[in-house]
Scaffold this motif. Structure first.
Motif, PDB file in Angstrom:
ATOM      1  N   GLY A  61       0.916  -1.054  -0.016  1.00 13.45           N
ATOM      2  CA  GLY A  61      -0.044   0.068  -0.045  1.00 13.45           C
ATOM      3  C   GLY A  61       0.796   1.349   0.036  1.00 13.45           C
ATOM      4  N   LEU A  62       2.170   1.217  -0.105  1.00 13.48           N
ATOM      5  CA  LEU A  62       2.873   2.191   0.206  1.00 13.48           C
ATOM      6  C   LEU A  62       3.753   2.403  -1.396  1.00 13.48           C
ATOM      7  CD1 LEU A  62       4.707   1.902   3.616  1.00 13.48           C
ATOM      8  CD2 LEU A  62       2.599   3.404   3.008  1.00 13.48           C
ATOM      9  N   PRO A  63       4.105   3.658  -1.551  1.00 12.77           N
ATOM     10  CA  PRO A  63       4.869   3.958  -2.781  1.00 12.77           C
ATOM     11  C   PRO A  63       6.191   2.949  -2.936  1.00 12.77           C
ATOM     12  CG  PRO A  63       4.419   6.149  -1.854  1.00 12.77           C
ATOM     13  CD  PRO A  63       4.011   4.909  -0.961  1.00 12.77           C
ATOM     14  N   THR A  64       6.704   2.603  -1.672  1.00 10.56           N
ATOM     15  CA  THR A  64       8.076   1.764  -1.698  1.00 10.56           C
ATOM     16  C   THR A  64       7.471   0.153  -1.883  1.00 10.56           C
ATOM     17  OG1 THR A  64       7.976   1.821   0.753  1.00 10.56           O
ATOM     18  CG2 THR A  64       9.254   3.520  -0.265  1.00 10.56           C
ATOM     19  N   MET A  65       6.286  -0.012  -1.816  1.00  6.49           N
ATOM     20  CA  MET A  65       5.870  -1.618  -2.042  1.00  6.49           C
ATOM     21  C   MET A  65       6.781  -2.449  -2.979  1.00  6.49           C
ATOM     22  SD  MET A  65       2.017  -3.224  -2.915  1.00  6.49           S
ATOM     23  CE  MET A  65       2.151  -2.970  -4.504  1.00  6.49           C
ATOM     24  N   GLN A  66       7.151  -3.625  -2.782  1.00  4.38           N
ATOM     25  CA  GLN A  66       8.044  -4.394  -3.430  1.00  4.38           C
ATOM     26  C   GLN A  66       7.390  -5.848  -3.423  1.00  4.38           C
ATOM     27  OE1 GLN A  66      11.938  -4.207  -2.251  1.00  4.38           O
ATOM     28  NE2 GLN A  66      12.616  -2.145  -3.217  1.00  4.38           N
ATOM     29  N   VAL A  67       7.344  -6.503  -4.456  1.00  9.04           N
ATOM     30  CA  VAL A  67       7.006  -7.669  -4.574  1.00  9.04           C
ATOM     31  C   VAL A  67       8.141  -8.554  -4.964  1.00  9.04           C
ATOM     32  CG1 VAL A  67       5.429  -9.447  -5.835  1.00  9.04           C
ATOM     33  CG2 VAL A  67       4.722  -6.871  -4.983  1.00  9.04           C
ATOM     34  N   ASP A  68       8.385  -9.985  -4.181  1.00 11.49           N
ATOM     35  CA  ASP A  68       9.507 -10.737  -4.778  1.00 11.49           C
ATOM     36  C   ASP A  68       9.092 -12.059  -5.029  1.00 11.49           C
ATOM     37  OD1 ASP A  68      11.765 -11.644  -5.360  1.00 11.49           O
ATOM     38  OD2 ASP A  68      12.681 -11.838  -3.294  1.00 11.49           O
ATOM     39  N   CYS A  69       9.403 -12.497  -5.732  1.00  7.99           N
ATOM     40  CA  CYS A  69       8.692 -14.177  -6.386  1.00  7.99           C
ATOM     41  C   CYS A  69       9.866 -15.005  -6.433  1.00  7.99           C
ATOM     42  CB  CYS A  69       7.991 -13.898  -7.882  1.00  7.99           C
ATOM     43  SG  CYS A  69       7.351 -15.819  -8.271  1.00  7.99           S
ATOM     44  N   LYS A  70       9.430 -16.195  -5.649  1.00  7.86           N
ATOM     45  CA  LYS A  70      10.382 -17.197  -5.639  1.00  7.86           C
ATOM     46  C   LYS A  70       9.707 -18.584  -6.120  1.00  7.86           C
ATOM     47  CE  LYS A  70      14.033 -15.184  -3.796  1.00  7.86           C
ATOM     48  NZ  LYS A  70      15.378 -15.011  -4.570  1.00  7.86           N
ATOM     49  N   GLN A  71      10.675 -19.423  -6.917  1.00 13.07           N
ATOM     50  CA  GLN A  71       9.981 -20.759  -7.299  1.00 13.07           C
ATOM     51  C   GLN A  71      10.533 -21.764  -6.416  1.00 13.07           C
ATOM     52  OE1 GLN A  71      10.780 -22.636 -11.270  1.00 13.07           O
ATOM     53  NE2 GLN A  71       8.830 -21.815 -11.480  1.00 13.07           N
ATOM     54  N   ILE A  72       9.568 -22.578  -6.093  1.00  6.63           N
ATOM     55  CA  ILE A  72      10.172 -23.730  -5.111  1.00  6.63           C
ATOM     56  C   ILE A  72       9.760 -25.054  -6.028  1.00  6.63           C
ATOM     57  CG2 ILE A  72       9.700 -25.076  -2.917  1.00  6.63           C
ATOM     58  CD1 ILE A  72       8.995 -22.465  -1.574  1.00  6.63           C
ATOM     59  N   ARG A  73      10.787 -25.941  -5.928  1.00  9.25           N
ATOM     60  CA  ARG A  73      10.601 -27.295  -6.524  1.00  9.25           C
ATOM     61  C   ARG A  73      10.007 -28.226  -5.560  1.00  9.25           C
ATOM     62  NH1 ARG A  73      14.678 -31.038  -9.933  1.00  9.25           N
ATOM     63  NH2 ARG A  73      13.203 -32.685 -10.727  1.00  9.25           N
ATOM     64  N   VAL A  74       9.158 -28.943  -5.380  1.00  9.07           N
ATOM     65  CA  VAL A  74       8.744 -29.814  -4.628  1.00  9.07           C
ATOM     66  C   VAL A  74       8.943 -31.193  -5.230  1.00  9.07           C
ATOM     67  CG1 VAL A  74       7.009 -30.952  -2.798  1.00  9.07           C
ATOM     68  CG2 VAL A  74       7.112 -28.326  -3.192  1.00  9.07           C
TER      69      VAL A  74
END
Length: 330
Positions: A61-74
């Motif tokens: 909700g802030l201008p500094t919002m960051q989204v990180d995506c990680k892929q996990i192999r099960v």
């Protein structure tokens, strides 16, 4: 973000403001929890193998919002082949085997009653009590999945105790069997040979041996089939004259109907005499095998105490003289 075996952990902290950081998952995830807003989320597990995306949103909700995506192999859960929980007999050894595709290493614990080495896929164990053996398995596939499992070994305890070796006076009897004998309705007993024994199927038979005897007893747990054997030596000594202290000519037990020597190694008699209360001889013999039936001249004598005297020789040449009383009952 950290991964430990099959669990995913995320540790977040916003120190500059009160903004919320959270760990979320896409809608197709098969994880154990759908999302978390905790600073330290709980461990995450997956029920199905495959590739999964994990999204981390900070300063939402802030201008500094960051989204990180990680892929996990099960990876699929390893296929394990290992012994079922097993019952063995005490003093037996059993081979425990853990196996599976791409198995890289195995470490067994504890090492109680275990034959080394302990870091192989199979070990031999010989527990004396019920015991659970654990094994840690590591696999090469996908960087080393690990799996922990265990096997319970139950032990059927059976102990035969024939008793200590012993000397028995000639004509006397002894009770066989020792205090450590397994006792109970689930056990059966067999004594061999049957010579001079009162019973071959009781845990504590009596023996009145004529000579040196070696007896063997086997105890079996009838529900498990486990068994154990022991032996005892019984040696006789001719050191004393043995006669019963009472008899009944009409007894239901044949051996109680006559009065005479119980010894087996008295080979010669100088005399064997029996007197009534007035000092009259009612029976006499020099035959070691002859016994008194409670009569005189084929006439039944009344119940009473009678005095006897005896003078004889053992097989080893020892001379023994003795006197006593016997009670005649009817």
């Amino acid at each position: 973000m950290l991964r430990d075996r099959d669990n995913v952990f995320c540790f977040t902290a916003n120190n500059l403001d009160n903004s919320l950081s959270r760990l979320t998952f896409n809608s197709c995830t098969a994880s154990s929890i759908p999302s978390s807003t905790l600073q330290t989320p709980p461990p995450i597990t997956y029920t199905q193998p495959g590739l999964y995306n994990v999204y981390f949103v900070s300063d939402e909700g802030l201008p500094t919002m960051q989204v990180d995506c990680k892929q996990i192999r099960v990876l699929p859960q390893p296929i394990i082949e290992i012994n079922n929980d097993t019952l063995i007999c005490q003093r037996d050894t059993i081979l425990l085997v853990a196996n599976g595709p791409n198995l890289y290493s195995a470490l067994w614990s504890p090492v109680h009653n275990t034959i080394p080495p302990f870091d192989t896929t199979s070990i031999r164990v010989h527990p004396q009590e019920d015991y659970r053996y654990n094994v840690h398995l590591e696999f090469t596939q996908g960087g080393g999945c690990a799996y922990d499992t265990s096997v319970l070994i139950r032990v059927s305890k059976v102990f035969a105790d024939a008793g200590p070796d012993r000397f028995v006076a000639d004509g006397a009897y002894t009770i066989l069997g020792g205090p450590r004998m397994s006792m109970g309705q689930e056990y059966s007993y067999v004594w061999t040979p049957p010579t001079y024994l009162s019973s071959i199927v009781k845990p504590n038979p009596t023996s009145r041996p004529l000579d040196v005897m070696a007896y063997y007893v086997t105890v079996t747990n009838d529900s498990t089939g486990c068994f154990h054997s022991d032996s005892v030596w019984v040696r006789t000594e001719c050191t004393e004259i043995h006669l019963p202290n009472a008899f009944n000519p009409v007894s239901d037990v044949a051996v109680n109907r006559n009065f005479g020597l119980l010894n087996n190694n008295v080979v010669k008699l100088e005399y064997f005499k029996i007197f009534n209360r007035w000092g009259q001889v009612v029976f006499e013999t020099t035959d070691t095998g002859k016994k008194w039936d409670g009569t005189q001249n084929n006439i039944e004598l009344p119940p009473d105490n009678y005095v006897w005297i005896i003078d004889g020789y053992c097989v080893n040449g020892k001379r023994i003289k003795k006197q006593g009383t016997v009670l005649l009952t009817r």
